[in-house]
Structures are given as C-alpha cells and as structure tokens.
Design a protein around this motif. Structure first.
Motif, PDB file in Angstrom:
ATOM      1  N   VAL A   1     -30.337 -15.480   9.273  1.00  0.00           N
ATOM      2  CA  VAL A   1     -30.891 -16.435  10.234  1.00  0.00           C
ATOM      3  C   VAL A   1     -29.733 -17.197  10.862  1.00  0.00           C
ATOM      4  O   VAL A   1     -28.640 -17.281  10.285  1.00  0.00           O
ATOM      5  CB  VAL A   1     -31.875 -17.416   9.561  1.00  0.00           C
ATOM      6  CG1 VAL A   1     -33.107 -16.686   9.064  1.00  0.00           C
ATOM      7  CG2 VAL A   1     -31.200 -18.173   8.435  1.00  0.00           C
ATOM      8  N   PRO A   2     -29.918 -17.784  12.058  1.00  0.00           N
ATOM      9  CA  PRO A   2     -28.855 -18.586  12.667  1.00  0.00           C
ATOM     10  C   PRO A   2     -28.564 -19.833  11.842  1.00  0.00           C
ATOM     11  O   PRO A   2     -29.418 -20.325  11.094  1.00  0.00           O
ATOM     12  CB  PRO A   2     -29.418 -18.935  14.053  1.00  0.00           C
ATOM     13  CG  PRO A   2     -30.505 -17.942  14.301  1.00  0.00           C
ATOM     14  CD  PRO A   2     -31.070 -17.613  12.960  1.00  0.00           C
ATOM     15  N   TRP A   3     -27.365 -20.378  12.040  1.00  0.00           N
ATOM     16  CA  TRP A   3     -26.965 -21.534  11.241  1.00  0.00           C
ATOM     17  C   TRP A   3     -27.794 -22.761  11.562  1.00  0.00           C
ATOM     18  O   TRP A   3     -28.029 -23.609  10.700  1.00  0.00           O
ATOM     19  CB  TRP A   3     -25.479 -21.835  11.451  1.00  0.00           C
ATOM     20  CG  TRP A   3     -25.135 -22.286  12.852  1.00  0.00           C
ATOM     21  CD1 TRP A   3     -24.753 -21.512  13.889  1.00  0.00           C
ATOM     22  CD2 TRP A   3     -25.153 -23.629  13.340  1.00  0.00           C
ATOM     23  NE1 TRP A   3     -24.534 -22.258  15.013  1.00  0.00           N
ATOM     24  CE2 TRP A   3     -24.765 -23.573  14.704  1.00  0.00           C
ATOM     25  CE3 TRP A   3     -25.450 -24.868  12.787  1.00  0.00           C
ATOM     26  CZ2 TRP A   3     -24.681 -24.699  15.499  1.00  0.00           C
ATOM     27  CZ3 TRP A   3     -25.360 -25.996  13.578  1.00  0.00           C
ATOM     28  CH2 TRP A   3     -24.979 -25.911  14.913  1.00  0.00           C
ATOM     29  N   TRP A   4     -28.271 -22.884  12.835  1.00  0.00           N
ATOM     30  CA  TRP A   4     -29.050 -24.082  13.166  1.00  0.00           C
ATOM     31  C   TRP A   4     -30.444 -24.043  12.526  1.00  0.00           C
ATOM     32  O   TRP A   4     -31.049 -25.087  12.310  1.00  0.00           O
ATOM     33  CB  TRP A   4     -29.152 -24.251  14.679  1.00  0.00           C
ATOM     34  CG  TRP A   4     -29.774 -23.104  15.422  1.00  0.00           C
ATOM     35  CD1 TRP A   4     -31.097 -22.874  15.630  1.00  0.00           C
ATOM     36  CD2 TRP A   4     -29.082 -22.027  16.057  1.00  0.00           C
ATOM     37  NE1 TRP A   4     -31.292 -21.735  16.353  1.00  0.00           N
ATOM     38  CE2 TRP A   4     -30.066 -21.185  16.640  1.00  0.00           C
ATOM     39  CE3 TRP A   4     -27.752 -21.691  16.203  1.00  0.00           C
ATOM     40  CZ2 TRP A   4     -29.735 -20.031  17.338  1.00  0.00           C
ATOM     41  CZ3 TRP A   4     -27.430 -20.543  16.911  1.00  0.00           C
ATOM     42  CH2 TRP A   4     -28.405 -19.724  17.467  1.00  0.00           C
ATOM     43  N   ILE A   5     -30.943 -22.842  12.222  1.00  0.00           N
ATOM     44  CA  ILE A   5     -32.193 -22.762  11.472  1.00  0.00           C
ATOM     45  C   ILE A   5     -31.984 -23.276  10.050  1.00  0.00           C
ATOM     46  O   ILE A   5     -32.823 -23.996   9.492  1.00  0.00           O
ATOM     47  CB  ILE A   5     -32.710 -21.311  11.456  1.00  0.00           C
ATOM     48  CG1 ILE A   5     -33.045 -20.847  12.875  1.00  0.00           C
ATOM     49  CG2 ILE A   5     -33.925 -21.183  10.550  1.00  0.00           C
ATOM     50  CD1 ILE A   5     -34.190 -21.590  13.508  1.00  0.00           C
ATOM     51  N   VAL A   6     -30.844 -22.917   9.468  1.00  0.00           N
ATOM     52  CA  VAL A   6     -30.520 -23.421   8.131  1.00  0.00           C
ATOM     53  C   VAL A   6     -30.424 -24.945   8.145  1.00  0.00           C
ATOM     54  O   VAL A   6     -30.967 -25.632   7.272  1.00  0.00           O
ATOM     55  CB  VAL A   6     -29.203 -22.794   7.634  1.00  0.00           C
ATOM     56  CG1 VAL A   6     -28.834 -23.343   6.259  1.00  0.00           C
ATOM     57  CG2 VAL A   6     -29.317 -21.280   7.591  1.00  0.00           C
ATOM     58  N   ARG A   7     -29.734 -25.486   9.144  1.00  0.00           N
ATOM     59  CA  ARG A   7     -29.599 -26.947   9.226  1.00  0.00           C
ATOM     60  C   ARG A   7     -30.953 -27.621   9.379  1.00  0.00           C
ATOM     61  O   ARG A   7     -31.222 -28.660   8.764  1.00  0.00           O
ATOM     62  CB  ARG A   7     -28.698 -27.303  10.406  1.00  0.00           C
ATOM     63  CG  ARG A   7     -28.438 -28.799  10.557  1.00  0.00           C
ATOM     64  CD  ARG A   7     -27.605 -29.090  11.774  1.00  0.00           C
ATOM     65  NE  ARG A   7     -28.290 -28.680  12.996  1.00  0.00           N
ATOM     66  CZ  ARG A   7     -27.772 -28.795  14.215  1.00  0.00           C
ATOM     67  NH1 ARG A   7     -26.548 -29.283  14.362  1.00  0.00           N
ATOM     68  NH2 ARG A   7     -28.448 -28.407  15.280  1.00  0.00           N
ATOM     69  N   SER A   8     -31.830 -27.033  10.205  1.00  0.00           N
ATOM     70  CA  SER A   8     -33.156 -27.617  10.398  1.00  0.00           C
ATOM     71  C   SER A   8     -33.955 -27.623   9.102  1.00  0.00           C
ATOM     72  O   SER A   8     -34.612 -28.618   8.768  1.00  0.00           O
ATOM     73  CB  SER A   8     -33.901 -26.838  11.486  1.00  0.00           C
ATOM     74  OG  SER A   8     -35.206 -27.325  11.652  1.00  0.00           O
ATOM     75  N   ARG A   9     -33.892 -26.523   8.344  1.00  0.00           N
ATOM     76  CA  ARG A   9     -34.642 -26.468   7.087  1.00  0.00           C
ATOM     77  C   ARG A   9     -34.057 -27.424   6.048  1.00  0.00           C
ATOM     78  O   ARG A   9     -34.792 -28.021   5.252  1.00  0.00           O
ATOM     79  CB  ARG A   9     -34.637 -25.032   6.543  1.00  0.00           C
ATOM     80  CG  ARG A   9     -35.352 -24.036   7.452  1.00  0.00           C
ATOM     81  CD  ARG A   9     -36.812 -24.443   7.649  1.00  0.00           C
ATOM     82  NE  ARG A   9     -37.508 -23.530   8.544  1.00  0.00           N
ATOM     83  CZ  ARG A   9     -37.656 -23.720   9.832  1.00  0.00           C
ATOM     84  NH1 ARG A   9     -37.149 -24.806  10.386  1.00  0.00           N
ATOM     85  NH2 ARG A   9     -38.312 -22.858  10.584  1.00  0.00           N
ATOM     86  N   LEU A  10     -32.744 -27.584   6.060  1.00  0.00           N
ATOM     87  CA  LEU A  10     -32.137 -28.539   5.127  1.00  0.00           C
ATOM     88  C   LEU A  10     -32.569 -29.963   5.447  1.00  0.00           C
ATOM     89  O   LEU A  10     -32.832 -30.771   4.546  1.00  0.00           O
ATOM     90  CB  LEU A  10     -30.614 -28.425   5.185  1.00  0.00           C
ATOM     91  CG  LEU A  10     -30.000 -27.126   4.638  1.00  0.00           C
ATOM     92  CD1 LEU A  10     -28.496 -27.146   4.824  1.00  0.00           C
ATOM     93  CD2 LEU A  10     -30.356 -26.921   3.179  1.00  0.00           C
ATOM     94  N   ARG A  11     -32.636 -30.289   6.724  1.00  0.00           N
ATOM     95  CA  ARG A  11     -33.072 -31.632   7.102  1.00  0.00           C
ATOM     96  C   ARG A  11     -34.513 -31.878   6.702  1.00  0.00           C
ATOM     97  O   ARG A  11     -34.883 -32.993   6.325  1.00  0.00           O
ATOM     98  CB  ARG A  11     -32.899 -31.820   8.615  1.00  0.00           C
ATOM     99  CG  ARG A  11     -31.446 -31.956   9.049  1.00  0.00           C
ATOM    100  CD  ARG A  11     -31.349 -32.070  10.557  1.00  0.00           C
ATOM    101  NE  ARG A  11     -29.974 -32.276  10.993  1.00  0.00           N
ATOM    102  CZ  ARG A  11     -29.587 -32.321  12.260  1.00  0.00           C
ATOM    103  NH1 ARG A  11     -30.492 -32.162  13.227  1.00  0.00           N
ATOM    104  NH2 ARG A  11     -28.319 -32.512  12.573  1.00  0.00           N
ATOM    105  N   GLU A  12     -35.353 -30.851   6.795  1.00  0.00           N
ATOM    106  CA  GLU A  12     -36.739 -31.007   6.358  1.00  0.00           C
ATOM    107  C   GLU A  12     -36.820 -31.323   4.872  1.00  0.00           C
ATOM    108  O   GLU A  12     -37.743 -32.016   4.432  1.00  0.00           O
ATOM    109  CB  GLU A  12     -37.521 -29.730   6.671  1.00  0.00           C
ATOM    110  CG  GLU A  12     -37.723 -29.481   8.160  1.00  0.00           C
ATOM    111  CD  GLU A  12     -38.408 -28.157   8.426  1.00  0.00           C
ATOM    112  OE1 GLU A  12     -38.695 -27.432   7.434  1.00  0.00           O
ATOM    113  OE2 GLU A  12     -38.659 -27.837   9.605  1.00  0.00           O
ATOM    114  N   ARG A  13     -35.874 -30.815   4.105  1.00  0.00           N
ATOM    115  CA  ARG A  13     -35.836 -31.103   2.669  1.00  0.00           C
ATOM    116  C   ARG A  13     -35.094 -32.388   2.349  1.00  0.00           C
ATOM    117  O   ARG A  13     -34.968 -32.763   1.184  1.00  0.00           O
ATOM    118  CB  ARG A  13     -35.169 -29.938   1.920  1.00  0.00           C
ATOM    119  CG  ARG A  13     -35.953 -28.639   1.944  1.00  0.00           C
ATOM    120  CD  ARG A  13     -37.324 -28.813   1.295  1.00  0.00           C
ATOM    121  NE  ARG A  13     -37.216 -29.420  -0.025  1.00  0.00           N
ATOM    122  CZ  ARG A  13     -37.017 -28.743  -1.149  1.00  0.00           C
ATOM    123  NH1 ARG A  13     -36.925 -27.430  -1.100  1.00  0.00           N
ATOM    124  NH2 ARG A  13     -36.931 -29.360  -2.293  1.00  0.00           N
ATOM    125  N   GLY A  14     -34.589 -33.080   3.369  1.00  0.00           N
ATOM    126  CA  GLY A  14     -33.858 -34.318   3.141  1.00  0.00           C
ATOM    127  C   GLY A  14     -32.423 -34.117   2.713  1.00  0.00           C
ATOM    128  O   GLY A  14     -31.802 -35.045   2.171  1.00  0.00           O
TER     129      GLY A  14
END
Length: 286
Positions: A51-64
C-alpha cells in the motif's frame, strides 16, 4: 429463588480489536502498527504490505499513533513545550505571538512543516501581532508599526492576517480595533464625532498604516472617494449588476413604461423605476 450451582465456565479468550482486523490491501492495520512500532519507516511498512505510505500514515493516525520525525529532525514530544514556544515574545520592541519562522529556522524546516507538527500534537496556533501597552512611549509604538508593516512605495502595508475584515484589526484594550484607527489616534488624537478614518486619494491599499495616508472624513465622503478611485465597484462593475452601462442609459432615455422596458431588458419593473428615480445607478447624468 434457589438456583443450582453452575459449572465453572472456561475463561473466554480476549476478543481481538476490530480495528486491528481492518484489512488494507492484503494486510491488517494491527500488522502495520506492529511493524511501525518495530522501527520500520512509513515507506518500508507500505512497501511490505503493498500500500502507499500515506495510507499507512492515515491508518496509524486512526489508531492514535503519532508519526515519528524524519531522520535528523528531533522534535520535542511534549505539547506543553510547543505551547510555551508560541507564547507572546518581544522582538525589536514588538510583541509577537505564534512566530513560526523562529521555530522553522531552529529545526531547519519550513513553517508548513511546523504547522503540521502542531496539528498532529493538537497545539492551537494563531499568529498575530500584540499591540503595545496603550500608554507606551510614542517611540515604542512607531517601532511596532515599522516591524508589523512592509514598505511598498509610499505605503506601509500590514504583514499579518486581516481576514475576514478588509481592514487589519488587533485586540486593544479588550476590544477588536482597526489598526489604522490606532495609528490615527497616536498621531492626530481622538477621532471627531461622526467621522471615520480612511485613506487619502491615491492610496488604494486598505491595509496601509502610513500616518500621512490617513484622513478623517464622513462615511458618505469616504464612499464617494472609493468610487472615484475605482476601489468600490459600482455600475456594471458591481458583482450584482445585471445591466450594462449602455442598457442603464437606454432605460433613462426611454419613454416606454416601466413594465415594457423591464421586459425588453430582462429585469423587473422595480429595477427600471429605481434607475429612473435615482435610487440605482446614481452616478449617471439625469
């Protein structure tokens, strides 16, 4: 009521976090969090899971999970430290609040990067000028005006934000005041009753604070001056205008009834009557 003893139930296993089971591509968010916590970068986690890196960042932010700083940039993790850096400070005799340029220079990044870091940490930021004490010395007030403006020709233009009000404003004595009113009061005294501060003819910048470009006049004279300078839109240049200049002149010269002229021009009869009576298009010769 008597109830027989129930046999001991085996301990139920902990239910997995539903967010951990959310799939992204061929992986789960829980696996991404684990890989990132293990020291992998956003790009490495994204490449490993397709997956793209910004998808990873978005999912990490959702987890706090707060993304780490880039290599070589060590940002303090304490939000209170950032809040203290944004407190008002005095620079060249001027009090400034929320100066991001100093923080950007300190960490070797752009001010936009500092804004993103503040947003991630939930630190509110608002850059504005703080007016000196109302009873400060004239020299200190002049230094404040010099630092808060940028020369452009003969004008001294305000460098801070001025939205949504068209004129720059600051909080002064517990109230929001236009800055050019404060400059006028400092150089010319109290404003006469029934008048307001405006700019002289030739100065078309509403954020100019040059005291020699400020003049006190009535609201009617101020509006007429703006119209004559072309600053205030009127006639067919107005954003609500439905008629051109030639059409308005034709309405004035026409002998037809208001209803017939309105049908011909595609406007309402009240608009035709307003033009002929002088309530609209007042600048036309009648």
């Amino acid at each position: 009521m008597y109830q027989p003893d129930q046999p001991d139930q085996p301990d139920q296993p902990d239910q997995p976090d539903l967010l951990d089971q959310t799939t992204v591509g061929q992986t789960t968010v829980g696996q991404m969090v684990a890989d990132y916590a293990g020291g992998a970068s956003l790009a490495a986690v994204g490449a490993a899971h397709g997956v793209p890196w910004w998808i990873v960042r978005s999912r990490l932010r959702e987890r706090g999970v707060l993304p780490r700083a880039r290599p070589g940039r060590r940002y303090p993790a304490d939000p209170e430290w950032w809040a203290r850096q944004l407190e008002p400070r005095k620079v060249d005799g001027v009090w400034l609040r929320g100066d991001l340029a100093r923080l950007a220079e300190r960490f070797g990044v752009t001010t936009q990067a500092i804004r993103r870091r503040l947003a991630l940490m939930g630190v509110e930021h608002r850059r504005e000028a703080v007016v000196p004490d109302p009873h400060c010395a004239p020299e200190e007030f002049d230094r404040w005006v010099t630092t808060a403006t940028q020369p452009e020709g003969d004008c001294l233009r305000w460098v801070f934000a001025r939205r949504p009000y068209p004129y720059p404003t600051v909080r002064h004595d517990g109230d929001q005041r236009p800055v050019h009113h404060l400059v006028w009061a400092r150089h010319h005294g109290a404003l006469p009753p029934g008048q307001e501060v405006s700019h002289v003819a030739g100065c078309v910048h509403s954020d100019c604070l040059n005291p020699h470009h400020l003049v006190a006049m009535t609201p009617r004279a101020r509006l007429d001056g703006l119209v004559s300078q072309g600053v205030f839109p009127h006639g067919d240049k107005h954003w609500w205008a439905k008629l051109s200049h030639d059409q308005a002149v034709a309405i004035l010269e026409s002998r037809a009834s208001a209803a017939d002229e309105a049908r011909r021009m595609g406007v309402s009869p009240s608009t035709v009557r307003a033009i002929r009576s002088g309530r609209r298009w007042k600048h036309l010769q009648r």
